[in-house]
Write a protein that holds these residues in place. Structure first.
Motif, mmCIF file in Angstrom:
data_model
loop_
_atom_site.group_PDB
_atom_site.id
_atom_site.type_symbol
_atom_site.label_atom_id
_atom_site.label_comp_id
_atom_site.label_asym_id
_atom_site.label_seq_id
_atom_site.Cartn_x
_atom_site.Cartn_y
_atom_site.Cartn_z
ATOM 1 N N ALA A 1 -99.555 25.709 -53.974
ATOM 2 C CA ALA A 1 -98.558 26.760 -54.178
ATOM 3 C C ALA A 1 -98.770 27.361 -55.556
ATOM 4 O O ALA A 1 -99.186 26.676 -56.494
ATOM 5 C CB ALA A 1 -97.137 26.217 -54.041
ATOM 6 N N ALA B 1 -92.570 35.733 -51.053
ATOM 7 C CA ALA B 1 -93.057 34.401 -50.687
ATOM 8 C C ALA B 1 -94.001 34.589 -49.525
ATOM 9 O O ALA B 1 -93.565 34.874 -48.402
ATOM 10 C CB ALA B 1 -91.905 33.465 -50.317
ATOM 11 N N TYR C 1 -88.662 25.965 -53.145
ATOM 12 C CA TYR C 1 -89.940 25.563 -52.551
ATOM 13 C C TYR C 1 -89.769 24.199 -51.900
ATOM 14 O O TYR C 1 -89.390 23.226 -52.577
ATOM 15 C CB TYR C 1 -91.044 25.518 -53.604
ATOM 16 N N GLY D 1 -91.826 28.633 -49.329
ATOM 17 C CA GLY D 1 -90.771 29.051 -50.229
ATOM 18 C C GLY D 1 -89.668 29.769 -49.481
ATOM 19 O O GLY D 1 -89.892 30.386 -48.428
#
Length: 787
Positions: A733, A745, A773, A780
């Protein structure tokens, strides 16, 4: 029988008797000596064998020489072969026992400052073998005592072997402790989970503690930089920083299937083409041409990889390790169209026609005199694109056979420890199994996300009353959650003031900055349930000290150090008070903690299983100011007279080996907090303009594999700290905190990119927005609340 009975009763009486106090006469300890824990016989059974050094030599050469750049003498090889045959036994090759033991030996040798040649004589190698022997069960190294955060090593050779035996429990002191693969192997063999809290496996790595690696193009491997990094290095390190970035992009491109040729597949396809006229020839693979090799090949088409830059005369040039050449972008088309930014300082792929100028330009700087390595002529670019991105699992060699539509060369860099938490090949599979068990131990039936969440708040301006009210409201939401459901981490990202402090700005000086964090400590103290059960991470911005004292809020040097301790005493005291008032067993849970990290910073969860990169920068604004504008990207219309908002067809988007971005449905939630007129702007394909801007930003950064793809004059980077700025391998991420970009996201090539946006929603009063997250789903979710 009577004697035996009396002996047994005496033993029972001695066991129940109180311990004898310490005395100078007897030298007895206050507490009884703990008996040694005997490993399970099934796991400790080893059949010793006599192993000749010649059989071990190939494996030792691959581990010591190719991986660790060490040379073994014949006496050392003999000692190692005897050790492996005795303690690894007949399973030394089939189960890979010898390879892990050799790797631990090499790491311990380098940690102790040994020379490049490993001799068999002396006590150094003997002590290392003795310490490893004390940590082996069933031929495996199952315990370690790591004193460094950067490498997974064997127990400290300076300690006696008896003090290095560990108990069955997995000891983990704090979130910064090293995660070595030997400890994880111990836990995997015994089949239990000592901690079911995912926060116990969370570690924060700041930029100045991350291992500094450089790519060796000769050995095609990443190596640890031998010299200690410096803030004022030699000028040659500046060139080395740019060269290393180019070499990583170059080797990544050569691993792509579009740049590989297979003689076997080509011969087969030709024979099939001759037997059937309906069969088509495969697409021809691309071939890179060094810029220096363009000389004497005028009128031919080539594909070159280089770094965009400006020459002393102001013309745009493309440079690689062999030279530079002037570019003509009059008819160039970006690939994909309006899908990425291209600016000086970026590594790009350019396809076009080379044309020699001869001596028409004269002997000036812009001519063909070869000034600064610039070759004569021009390269007329027809298409330009970024180097294709490479998925994380492909880079680490986890599941390359599952990647459809691509041919991967080699097994990746699975043995490289990029973050100091262990390599993928060493403990990746074990950590993923452990991660699976931890998630299964959570309440999977509940639909409410719980402990696996990481809360991300951006642009937390402590000098704003609205921000403080919004922060109090957000913390209140999580404070009412039940125990065990509070998020494991909170990430607060700067700027923590609206204006640069210590620079005569509107946010005041050092005293006012201290008062802002004192006010933050008062708000945090009102939510002790959150503090005692979470990890708070603070990531600074350009307005925060000490860099703001001389940059006045402009682009400061990266990486940026954390908030100085001078301003954080009250916040630390709030955490200490919350932990002291917490009613929980001392050995059951970890205490809450606050970490003042750097910009950028990294979070690892379950060792190399998950990696989250957090970076704060105004990327969108800088890209809009510095990016190149192509002919068909003029405002309003392109070269054909159509609107420039029309998306490129799918086949053009995949021309550089990339597919469409995988956009999460959660992005719709992130747009609910945006101003209504801006959220309704869409192009003819129905894609919102904010989503297109987010795709463009994410693709640019991830394709470059670098957090700051700009010239060092525009965004300075410390020359000896290029590794923290690298995005290779891709993280699980990526948090790109950019207040000028819309919140988003989305997932691109397996990397989930997020922008939480500013905590206070622009254009709306009384609305706070942030990002959650979920480490379990690796997605997310944007949230907002009115205050």
């Amino acid at each position: 029988m009577s004697a035996q009975t009396g002996s047994q009763s005496a033993q029972v009486a001695n066991a129940n008797a109180p311990s004898i106090p310490s005395s100078s006469a007897f030298g007895t300890p206050v507490h009884p000596i703990r008996p040694k824990q005997v490993a399970d016989a099934s796991s400790a059974s080893v059949l010793p064998i006599s192993l000749p050094p010649a059989i071990v030599r190939p494996l030792a050469f691959r581990t010591f020489t190719k991986k660790h750049n060490l040379t073994l003498t014949s006496s050392a090889l003999q000692a190692i072969a005897t050790f492996i045959g005795t303690h690894c036994g007949s399973r030394w090759r089939e189960e890979g026992l010898a390879e892990k033991a050799l790797d631990e030996m090499a790491k311990a040798w380098k940690k102790n400052g040994g020379s490049l040649i490993v001799p068999g004589e002396g006590r150094e190698l003997t002590n290392i073998l003795r310490n490893i022997e004390a940590c082996m069960v069933g031929g495996r190294v199952v315990a370690q005592r790591a004193s460094s955060r950067h490498t997974a090593t064997v127990p400290d050779p300076g300690l006696p072997a008896t003090t290095q035996r560990r108990s069955d429990s997995l000891v983990r002191n704090d979130s910064q402790s090293s995660l070595g693969f030997t400890t994880l192997d111990l836990q995997d063999e015994r089949g239990g989970i000592q901690s079911k809290d995912p926060r116990d496996w969370l570690r924060v790595i700041d930029a100045f503690e991350q291992p500094q690696l450089t790519y060796n193009p000769i050995q095609k491997h990443f190596e640890l930089v031998a010299k200690r990094p410096s803030l004022l290095p030699d000028p040659s390190h500046r060139t080395a920083l740019i060269r290393a970035r180019y070499q990583v992009a170059h080797q990544r491109l050569l691993r792509n299937g579009a740049f590989q040729t297979s003689t076997v597949a080509l011969s087969r396809s030709k024979s099939l083409h001759r037997s059937s006229s309906e069969m088509m020839m495969p697409q021809q693979a691309y071939k890179l041409t060094p810029i220096a090799n363009l000389l004497g090949r005028s009128g031919s088409t080539h594909v070159v990889l280089g770094l965009l830059g400006n020459s002393p005369t102001g013309t745009l040039v493309l440079s690689d390790l062999t030279g530079s050449i002037s570019l003509d972008l009059q008819y160039a088309k970006p690939v994909p169209k309006d899908g990425a930014w291209f600016a000086p300082g970026m590594v790009v792929l350019a396809e076009g026609l080379y044309e020699e100028e001869g001596s028409l330009a004269g002997p000036g700087l812009a001519g063909d005199g070869g000034v600064g390595g610039t070759i004569g002529g021009k390269f007329h670019v027809s298409s330009v694109g970024g180097p294709p991105c490479e998925r994380r699992d492909v880079t680490l060699g986890v599941s390359s056979n599952e990647i459809s539509g691509s041919s991967i060369a080699g097994g990746g860099f699975g043995w490289v420890d990029f973050l100091g938490v262990g390599s993928e090949r060493a403990n990746g599979s074990t950590m993923r199994d452990l991660e699976k068990k931890v998630w299964e131990s959570q309440d999977s039936a509940s639909q409410i996300p719980g402990r696996s969440r990481i809360v991300i708040l951006g642009e937390v301006n402590l000098d704003s009353i609205n921000t403080m009210q919004a922060l109090k409201q957000v913390l209140g939401i999580y404070a009412v959650e039940s125990a065990g459901k509070i998020p494991m981490a909170f990430i607060l990202i700067g700027n923590f003031t609206r204006y640069a402090v210590l620079a005569s700005g509107g946010s005041g000086g050092s005293i006012e900055y201290k008062e802002y964090f004192d006010s933050l400590a008062a708000i945090l103290a009102d939510h002790p349930s959150v503090l005692e059960d979470s990890t708070f991470v603070f990531v600074p911005g350009d307005n925060d000290p000490w860099a703001s004292a001389f940059s006045a809020g402009a682009a400061a040097v990266l990486p940026k150090r954390g908030i100085p301790e001078l301003y954080t005493s009250r916040v630390k005291r709030a955490f200490a008070s919350a932990n002291a008032e917490a009613e929980k067993p001392a050995a059951e849970k970890r205490k809450g903690e606050v970490i003042w990290s750097t910009n950028p910073t990294r979070l690892t969860l379950f060792g190399p299983a998950q990696e989250v990169v957090v970076f704060r920068d105004d990327l969108s604004g800088r890209l809009r100011r510095k990016a190149l504008r192509f002919r068909d990207q003029e405002p309003g219309r392109d070269s054909s007279g159509r609107s420039s908002d029309v998306e490129t067809p799918a086949e053009n988007r995949r021309a550089d080996g990339q597919g469409d971005m995988d956009v999460d449905g959660i992005i719709e939630t992130a747009e609910n907090a945006l101003p209504e007129p801006k959220a309704k702007e869409v192009n003819r394909t129905g894609v919102p303009s904010d989503l297109r801007a987010a795709r463009k930003l994410v693709k640019t950064v991830l394709d470059q594999g670098y957090l700051s793809p700009f010239p060092l004059t525009d965004r300075p980077v410390l020359w000896d700290y290029g590794s923290p700025m690298s995005l290779y391998p891709l993280p699980s991420a990526l948090v790109l905190m950019d207040p000028e970009a819309p919140p988003f996201a989305l997932t691109y090539e397996g990397c989930h990119a997020m922008n939480p946006g500013a905590l206070i929603t622009p254009g709306k009063r009384g609305v706070a927005q942030w990002m959650e997250y979920d480490a379990r789903t690796r997605k997310g979710r944007a949230r907002d609340v009115k205050f």
